[in-house]
Enzyme design. Structure first.
Site, short mmCIF file in Angstrom:
data_model
loop_
_atom_site.label_atom_id
_atom_site.label_comp_id
_atom_site.label_asym_id
_atom_site.label_seq_id
_atom_site.Cartn_x
_atom_site.Cartn_y
_atom_site.Cartn_z
N CYS A 44 0.62 -1.26 -0.07
CA CYS A 44 0.22 -0.07 -0.04
C CYS A 44 0.72 1.03 -0.13
O CYS A 44 0.69 2.12 -0.70
CB CYS A 44 -0.82 -0.19 1.37
SG CYS A 44 -2.00 1.68 1.17
N CYS A 49 -1.58 1.62 -2.93
CA CYS A 49 -2.57 2.76 -2.57
C CYS A 49 -2.01 3.98 -2.69
O CYS A 49 -2.52 5.10 -3.50
CB CYS A 49 -3.16 2.55 -1.29
SG CYS A 49 -3.49 0.78 -0.74
N LYS A 52 -0.12 5.25 -5.99
CA LYS A 52 -1.18 5.14 -6.91
C LYS A 52 -2.02 6.37 -6.92
O LYS A 52 -2.47 7.06 -8.34
CB LYS A 52 -2.10 3.84 -6.90
CG LYS A 52 -3.48 3.96 -7.93
CD LYS A 52 -3.94 2.79 -7.33
CE LYS A 52 -4.70 2.91 -5.94
NZ LYS A 52 -5.63 1.91 -5.64
N TYR A 178 -8.90 -3.74 -11.16
CA TYR A 178 -8.93 -2.38 -10.75
C TYR A 178 -7.51 -1.78 -11.10
O TYR A 178 -7.54 -0.71 -11.44
CB TYR A 178 -9.51 -2.26 -9.28
CG TYR A 178 -8.40 -2.56 -8.27
CD1 TYR A 178 -7.45 -1.82 -7.49
CD2 TYR A 178 -8.65 -4.08 -7.91
CE1 TYR A 178 -6.57 -2.30 -6.70
CE2 TYR A 178 -7.66 -4.52 -6.79
CZ TYR A 178 -6.87 -3.34 -6.52
OH TYR A 178 -5.99 -4.08 -5.43
N GLU A 182 -7.28 1.59 -13.34
CA GLU A 182 -6.64 2.48 -12.69
C GLU A 182 -5.40 3.31 -13.51
O GLU A 182 -5.22 4.46 -13.63
CB GLU A 182 -6.38 2.57 -11.34
CG GLU A 182 -7.57 2.28 -10.29
CD GLU A 182 -7.20 1.81 -8.89
OE1 GLU A 182 -7.97 2.19 -7.90
OE2 GLU A 182 -6.06 1.38 -8.84
N HIS A 436 -26.75 21.51 -0.82
CA HIS A 436 -26.80 22.11 -2.40
C HIS A 436 -25.94 23.30 -2.39
O HIS A 436 -25.80 24.16 -1.58
CB HIS A 436 -28.34 22.60 -2.36
CG HIS A 436 -28.78 23.20 -3.82
ND1 HIS A 436 -28.71 21.82 -4.85
CD2 HIS A 436 -28.87 24.09 -4.40
CE1 HIS A 436 -29.02 22.63 -5.93
NE2 HIS A 436 -28.99 24.05 -5.83
N GLU A 441 -25.84 15.10 -2.80
CA GLU A 441 -27.22 15.18 -2.57
C GLU A 441 -28.08 14.50 -3.51
O GLU A 441 -29.27 14.30 -2.73
CB GLU A 441 -27.68 16.87 -2.41
CG GLU A 441 -27.89 17.43 -3.98
CD GLU A 441 -28.30 18.68 -4.05
OE1 GLU A 441 -29.24 19.04 -3.44
OE2 GLU A 441 -27.66 19.46 -4.87
#
Length: 451
Positions: A44, A49, A52, A178, A182, A436, A441
């Site tokens: 990682c 992670c 990346k 993935y 990525e 908002h 939302e």
């Protein structure tokens, strides 16, 4: 007569899970050593992670510069310098390596920077010496796996991609998971002509079908070449680069071939047999619900057990080890409803089952879905769109899953993960006032289930 051991816990592997188990066990008063032959922080921190995500940030600036013009900003002469991104990333990784060292040494865990191999149920060979431990934890993670084919020695893996000497003009990526997706976004965003080859009909197998289709559409819109149902026959060196030949006879010339076809449990050379530890079919370490192997005093966590290969999961498993062995507790990780994100472009955020699996579990399932252009792009004119999906059990009104494709999807899904874990209903979502104007939302304003 009780045997005297050198340590209460010996950890093999200083990735996220092993480090957490070691430092928390030491904090609880255990005598702990942790062995790591490569780098502190594991995949990682060093080749996963963290670097990346830094590359993802870097690769998005090209679009940001373009979009700025619609907001009155003018730029000129902008250019990308690969060595700057690569080397700044490396300096950050080195800083994190030092952080991990401090995390371990602070509570008193001993760091041994050597390869460790099992010798028997309580003995580890490390740095040419034999040490004993009442408990042993295997946390060796996983490694990139390259399937055999002619020219497989010419490809790079994701580990190598973080340290390329020069940035390529053309990249072919083999794979549909993935990591492949990525890196396709990273290389494309940084300016390389990028083509992804996948043997199946659609990448990201195991994710929600609608999400997969939407991401493919968006990636194509950003210029990534996607070629599905494509099998690689060989890779060979040619004048000016490499040539990838498919089984259909097509040839793609490129500068770099990145093979991202999966990862394998890192157990090679660990000598599991010497300690009576049984591996699974794929070489993973088999464990029970308390992370005990077939040898009860030897435990295993993280990618090496082949369950959920996510850093926060390994950390949670490491906490279980520490508190179960030295805190008098009986913890185990709940693997349901684990939020996760894929940092492709645009991002994916997801928690809960796919719509396909949810329909099998919940016969009265209701699906709420929305796609829209983000407010930002009403001025830029960019075609990028966002997709959101809520899955609701019609019998109980409980929200069982949320899926999203769009900017900051992971940040948004994290909060929804709490709500879904807590058992929130669609009525709870409907009663919640939205913020908002935000994309988030939309999750509390969807009112009509999709037909």
């Amino acid at each position: 007569m009780q045997l005297a051991f050198d340590y209460d816990l010996f950890v093999i592997g200083a990735g996220s899970g092993g480090t957490r188990a070691a430092r928390m066990s030491a904090a609880l008063g255990a005598r702990v050593a942790i062995a790591e032959e490569r780098y502190l922080g594991g995949t990682c921190v060093n080749v996963g992670c963290i670097p990346k995500k830094l590359f993802v940030y870097g690769s998005h600036y090209a679009e940001d510069f373009e979009d700025g013009a619609a907001y009155g900003w003018t730029t000129s002469g902008e250019s990308f310098q690969w060595p700057t991104l690569r080397d700044n990333k490396t300096r950050e990784i080195e800083r994190l390596n030092n952080v991990y060292q401090g995390l371990l040494e602070g509570p008193g865990a001993e760091i041994i920077r050597e390869r460790a191999i099992l010798s028997d149920t309580h003995t580890v060979s490390v740095g040419g010496e034999m040490v004993t431990a009442e408990n042993i934890l295997i946390a060796t993670g996983s490694r990139p796996s390259v399937p055999p084919f002619p020219g497989d020695d010419l490809v790079i893996t994701s580990d190598d991609a973080f340290y390329l000497e020069t940035f390529p003009e053309r990249v072919v990526i083999i794979g549909g998971g993935y990591i492949a997706v990525e890196f396709a976004g990273i290389f494309n965003g940084l300016g390389a002509e990028t083509t992804l080859l996948y043997r199946g009909p659609l990448f990201l197998r195991g994710f929600d079908e609608g999400i997969r289709e939407f991401v493919a559409q968006e990636m194509r819109g950003k210029g990534v070449g996607l070629r599905f149902d494509t099998h690689v026959a060989s890779v060979e060196r040619v004048a000016g680069g490499l040539a990838v030949r498919t089984r259909a006879g097509d040839v793609l010339e490129t500068d770099v071939v990145l093979c991202a076809t999966g990862r394998s449990p890192n157990t090679v050379g660990l000598d599991l047999d010497a300690a009576g530890v049984e591996p699974g079919r794929s070489g993973e370490v088999r464990v029970d619900s308390r992370y005990r192997t077939s040898t009860p005093n030897i435990h295993a966590i993280g990618d090496v057990i082949g369950r959920v290969q996510l850093t926060p999961v390994a950390i949670a498993e490491g906490m279980c080890i520490a508190y179960n062995l030295f805190g008098g507790e009986d913890r185990q990780v709940e693997y349901d409803d684990i939020p996760t994100a894929i940092f492709c472009q645009p991002n994916i955020g997801t928690v809960g089952p796919t719509e396909e699996r949810a329909r099998e579990r919940f016969p009265a399932l209701k699906a709420y879905e929305s796609t829209f252009r983000p407010l930002k792009h009403t001025l830029t004119g960019r075609d990028e769109r966002t997709m959101m999906k809520l899955l609701v059990d019609g019998d109980s009104d409980r929200v069982v899953a949320a899926h999203m494709v769009g900017p900051e999807a992971g940040e948004i899904i994290q909060g929804l993960g709490v709500a879904i874990k807590a058992g929130a209903t669609k009525a709870d979502f409907d009663r919640t006032i939205g913020i908002h104007p935000t994309a988030a939302e939309e999750f509390v304003t969807m009112r009509e289930a999709r037909a």
